[in-house]
Structures are given as C-alpha cells and as structure tokens.
Design a protein around this motif. Structure first.
Motif, short mmCIF file in Angstrom:
data_model
loop_
_atom_site.label_atom_id
_atom_site.label_comp_id
_atom_site.label_asym_id
_atom_site.label_seq_id
_atom_site.Cartn_x
_atom_site.Cartn_y
_atom_site.Cartn_z
N GLY A 58 1.15 -1.26 0.24
CA GLY A 58 -0.32 -0.43 -0.13
C GLY A 58 0.53 1.43 -0.28
N ASN A 59 -0.25 2.56 -0.15
CA ASN A 59 1.50 3.90 -0.27
C ASN A 59 1.66 3.81 1.16
OD1 ASN A 59 0.45 5.27 -2.38
ND2 ASN A 59 -1.49 4.16 -2.40
N THR A 60 1.42 3.77 2.31
CA THR A 60 1.73 3.28 3.83
C THR A 60 2.67 1.93 4.14
OG1 THR A 60 0.41 4.93 3.93
CG2 THR A 60 1.48 4.53 6.12
N SER A 89 0.80 -3.96 -5.44
CA SER A 89 1.12 -2.84 -5.71
C SER A 89 0.74 -1.27 -6.27
CB SER A 89 2.57 -2.21 -5.51
OG SER A 89 3.05 -1.43 -5.36
N THR A 90 -0.24 -0.30 -5.08
CA THR A 90 -1.01 0.58 -5.19
C THR A 90 0.98 1.67 -5.27
OG1 THR A 90 -0.45 1.02 -3.07
CG2 THR A 90 -2.59 0.39 -3.45
N VAL A 91 1.88 1.49 -5.34
CA VAL A 91 2.69 1.92 -5.30
C VAL A 91 3.11 1.17 -6.57
CG1 VAL A 91 5.01 3.30 -4.55
CG2 VAL A 91 3.33 2.80 -3.44
N THR A 145 -9.87 3.73 -17.31
CA THR A 145 -9.22 3.47 -15.76
C THR A 145 -8.30 2.14 -15.67
OG1 THR A 145 -11.59 4.10 -15.69
CG2 THR A 145 -10.80 3.75 -14.39
N ASN A 146 -7.80 2.91 -14.20
CA ASN A 146 -6.81 1.84 -13.84
C ASN A 146 -6.82 1.76 -12.88
OD1 ASN A 146 -4.33 0.17 -16.10
ND2 ASN A 146 -3.65 2.69 -15.16
N VAL A 147 -7.67 1.12 -12.60
CA VAL A 147 -8.37 0.66 -10.65
C VAL A 147 -7.04 0.21 -9.94
CG1 VAL A 147 -10.09 -0.06 -9.33
CG2 VAL A 147 -10.09 -0.55 -11.90
N GLY A 148 -7.14 0.82 -8.67
CA GLY A 148 -6.21 0.07 -7.79
C GLY A 148 -5.99 -1.13 -7.51
N PRO A 149 -5.19 -2.04 -7.90
CA PRO A 149 -4.18 -3.04 -7.77
C PRO A 149 -5.19 -4.27 -5.98
CG PRO A 149 -2.86 -2.31 -7.49
CD PRO A 149 -3.80 -1.20 -8.07
N ASP A 150 -5.65 -3.19 -4.91
CA ASP A 150 -5.83 -3.52 -3.79
C ASP A 150 -7.46 -3.39 -4.19
OD1 ASP A 150 -5.40 -0.71 -4.03
OD2 ASP A 150 -5.59 -0.35 -1.86
N ARG A 151 -8.26 -3.08 -4.66
CA ARG A 151 -9.79 -2.50 -4.48
C ARG A 151 -9.75 -3.47 -5.69
NH1 ARG A 151 -11.29 2.89 -6.43
NH2 ARG A 151 -13.13 2.73 -5.54
N LEU A 152 -9.42 -4.15 -6.84
CA LEU A 152 -9.91 -5.44 -7.59
C LEU A 152 -9.07 -6.39 -6.95
CD1 LEU A 152 -8.14 -4.31 -10.36
CD2 LEU A 152 -10.52 -4.12 -10.46
N THR A 191 -4.40 3.75 3.23
CA THR A 191 -3.98 5.18 3.25
C THR A 191 -4.97 5.66 2.87
OG1 THR A 191 -1.81 3.99 1.92
CG2 THR A 191 -2.60 6.72 2.54
N ALA A 192 -6.61 5.41 2.49
CA ALA A 192 -7.03 5.89 1.18
C ALA A 192 -8.34 5.52 2.01
CB ALA A 192 -7.95 6.03 0.04
N THR A 193 -9.24 5.95 2.28
CA THR A 193 -10.44 4.83 3.13
C THR A 193 -11.40 4.75 1.32
OG1 THR A 193 -10.94 6.10 4.74
CG2 THR A 193 -13.25 4.71 3.84
N THR A 194 -10.93 3.11 0.87
CA THR A 194 -12.09 2.67 -0.40
C THR A 194 -13.43 2.01 -0.80
OG1 THR A 194 -10.87 1.04 -0.06
CG2 THR A 194 -10.03 2.86 -1.35
N PHE A 195 -14.47 2.65 -1.01
CA PHE A 195 -15.19 1.35 -0.69
C PHE A 195 -15.30 1.11 -2.94
CE2 PHE A 195 -17.64 3.23 2.91
CZ PHE A 195 -16.90 4.95 2.56
N VAL A 236 -15.97 4.27 -4.13
CA VAL A 236 -15.73 6.00 -3.75
C VAL A 236 -14.15 5.66 -3.21
CG1 VAL A 236 -16.58 6.95 -1.79
CG2 VAL A 236 -18.04 6.02 -3.69
N ILE A 237 -13.67 6.80 -3.34
CA ILE A 237 -12.28 6.75 -2.68
C ILE A 237 -12.47 8.07 -2.31
CG2 ILE A 237 -10.18 7.64 -2.68
CD1 ILE A 237 -9.70 5.67 -5.56
N ALA A 238 -12.07 8.33 -0.30
CA ALA A 238 -12.40 9.76 0.93
C ALA A 238 -11.34 9.30 0.87
CB ALA A 238 -12.79 8.87 1.67
C1 LIG Z 1 -7.38 4.48 -3.78
C2 LIG Z 1 -6.11 4.20 -3.50
C3 LIG Z 1 -4.95 5.01 -3.01
C4 LIG Z 1 -6.13 2.82 -2.45
O1 LIG Z 1 -5.10 2.51 -1.88
C5 LIG Z 1 -6.00 2.35 -4.46
O2 LIG Z 1 -6.15 1.78 -4.58
C6 LIG Z 1 -5.29 3.19 -6.03
O3 LIG Z 1 -3.95 4.12 -5.71
N1 LIG Z 1 -6.39 3.67 -6.81
C7 LIG Z 1 -5.94 4.26 -7.91
C8 LIG Z 1 -7.10 4.88 -8.46
C9 LIG Z 1 -8.17 3.85 -8.20
O4 LIG Z 1 -8.59 3.13 -7.44
O5 LIG Z 1 -9.93 4.50 -9.32
#
Ligand SMILES: CC(C)(CO)[C@@H](O)C(=O)NCCC(=O)O
Ligand SMILES: Nc1ncnc2c1ncn2[C@@H]1O[C@H](COP(=O)(O)OP(=O)(O)OP(=O)(O)O)[C@@H](O)[C@H]1O
Ligand SMILES: [K+]
Length: 260
Positions: A8-10, A63-65, A104-111, A132-136, A149-151
């Motif tokens: 993650g970012n942190t 990795s989000t980084v 759109t590149n969705v964050g891999p952690d969200r996938l 690091t972000a609060t994601t839904f 949602v990204i907060a």
């Molecule tokens: C939103 C974060 C930072 C949460 O870790 C990550 O999933 C990310 O960098 N996402 C890219 C943008 C997206 O998910 O739409």
C-alpha cells in the motif's frame, strides 16, 4: 509455498501461505528505495527468528505504488527463483470482470478486495478498506468490480489537520468519550471519528439506494474494528481480506480450470 505481498502507499504486508493457512504475516513501511537484497535480509531474519521453514516457490504482488514493483520482482527472481505474478499486469488474470470507464486504472488493492469479498461472501457487496485512503468497492451479483468511492484515509485526515494548522498537534485516532470535546485533542478526535462514522454510513446508504438491491457491507483495514465497536456499520470484518484475495488470484492463475 506462496509469498503474498500487499504493498500500500503507507505499509507493505508480506504473508506466507501454505495452501491452507497463513504461516506468518509481517508488515514494513513502503519505501521504493528498498532493494531486493534488503527485503530478503529482513524476510529471512524474521523467518529464522520464528523458526519458519518455508520453501517459497511462488510470489504474488499487489502494489498501489508502481515504483516498488521492480525490486519485488528482483526479490522473486533472485532469491526464490520464480517469476512474480503482479495483479493488474496482463499475465495475471482476475476471476471477476472489471466494469469501469475505458482507460481507468483501478487500484490493484481494490480489485483484490473485490475478488476476496466475492470468494468469501458472494456478490452484492460493498467492501470498505481503511488504508491510506478509505475506499469503497462495489461488488456486483456476479462478482464484478463495478466502481466505488475514494475518500481520504483516517490517519491522512488527522495528519492534514496537524500539517495545516500551527496549533493542532499530531494525534492518534480513538473513540472519544463525548462528541463535544473540551480540549484540542478531544475536539480533533471527535471531528475525525464521528465524521468518518457519518461518511461511511452516508456513502453506503447512497450506494444501496443507487443500486436498489440489498447489499452486505464488509470492512478491512486496521481501523475497521474501532469504527465497528462504536456503531453497527458493517456486516462483517476481515483483517486478512486483501491477503485472502491474493491467494485466490494466485490459485486462479495457476489452475486455470479452477472456478469459484
Ligand atoms: C485509492 C488507493 C490509493 C487505495 O489504496 C489505490 O487503490 C489507488 O491508487 N487506486 C487508483 C485509482 C482507482 O482505484 O480508481
Ligand atoms: N486502534 C488504532 N489506532 C490507531 N491506528 C491503528 C489502530 N489499529 C490499527 N491502526 C493502524 O491503522 C493503519 C491501518 O492499516 P492498514 O494496513 O489497513 O492500512 P495502511 O497500512 O495504513 O495503508 P495502506 O495499506 O494504504 O498502506 C495501520 O497503520 C495500523 O497501525
Ligand atoms: K491496505
């Protein structure tokens, strides 16, 4: 055995999966300067310390980084003699669809959270991750990722207050005794804590209204239990949700006949 890495970012979390359970989980801060050799010294020391004899044969990374991926790939190649599977790369397939705007590149952690949520609970879910972000993440009936949602993250919001206002100290999040604070720290904790309770409740209610069907809410991330203890926000909480998702994606790509 599988080494699963959630960057993650942190923080970056490493877990060893023996096919049935996690033998160990270790956390380090995310730093893109860290080399493969440094990762290995750290990992092998911890394994030895805990007496874990793990023959790592496979590595999977989310990795989000983007910058850290190179050194994690070198770690897999050089020390485990295997090619790392990287979530989001074309050679790493997902067991679910991704329905988002083109390009759109969705964050891999969200996938990964989507895959994990669908595997454990089935479809029609909202997955809330307090990182690091609060994601839904909205998981459709068929398991597809349908957006979300990204907060700002809880700790990020507290840090932003501290950074921007000379008289506001660094504080850690906790559940305040009362809503009305009678000192600076209590006032800040109240604003963030009850603000996030409201944010989670409102966003989930609106997602449900927009989709017009029952949905369960699953949370993950270190701060989820703190919010759950205050209000009944979630149907369930899984500390290892992202790690579980990595094992599911790894299995899916190594046994292509595997279906959920
Ligand atoms: C939103 C974060 C930072 C949460 O870790 C990550 O999933 C990310 O960098 N996402 C890219 C943008 C997206 O998910 O739409
Ligand atoms: N009760 C608590 N009070 C304060 N911080 C906590 C508490 N419980 C857990 N944490 C912290 O919450 C953070 C959340 O961890 P999590 O792995 O969910 O996200 P992260 O590592 O901060 O973000 P990312 O995954 O985006 O790098 C961790 O830094 C953890 O130390
Ligand atoms: K995370």
């Amino acid at each position: 055995m599988l080494l699963a890495i959630d960057c993650g970012n942190t923080n970056t979390v490493f877990s060893i999966w023996d096919g049935t359970r996690f033998l160990a989980t270790w956390r380090t801060s995310t730093e893109h300067q860290r080399t493969a050799d440094q990762y290995y010294v750290w990992l092998s020391t911890l394994m030895e310390f805990l007496g874990i004899k793990a023959e790592i044969t496979d590595v999977i990374v989310s990795s989000t980084v983007p910058r850290v991926v190179f050194n994690l790939r070198v770690l897999a190649d050089r020390y485990f003699n295997t090619r790392a599977m990287v979530v989001g790369k074309p050679d790493c397939e997902l067991p679910v669809d991704v329905r988002v705007d083109l390009g759109t590149n969705v964050g891999p952690d969200r996938l990964v959270n989507t895959v994990a949520g669908f595997d454990l609970y089935g479809g029609d879910l909202i997955v809330v991750d307090f990182g690091t972000a609060t994601t839904f993440d909205v998981v459709a009936a068929d398991g597809a990722y349908e957006g979300g949602v990204i907060a700002p993250g809880v700790n990020l919001s507290l840090e932003a207050l501290h950074q921007a206002a000379a008289a506001l100290p660094h504080v850690d999040i906790t559940k305040p005794q009362r809503v009305v604070g009678t000192n600076t720290v209590a006032c800040m904790q109240s604003g963030i804590f009850w603000g996030y309770v409201g944010l989670v409740r409102e966003i989930c209610a609106r997602i449900k209204a927009e989709r017009d069907r029952p949905m369960r809410i699953i949370s993950t991330g270190g701060l989820a239990p703190l919010f759950q203890q205050a209000e009944d926000l979630f149907d369930d909480w899984r500390e290892d949700l992202t790690m579980h998702g990595l094992t599911v994606i790894h299995r899916y790509n190594t046994h292509k006949d595997f279906r959920q």
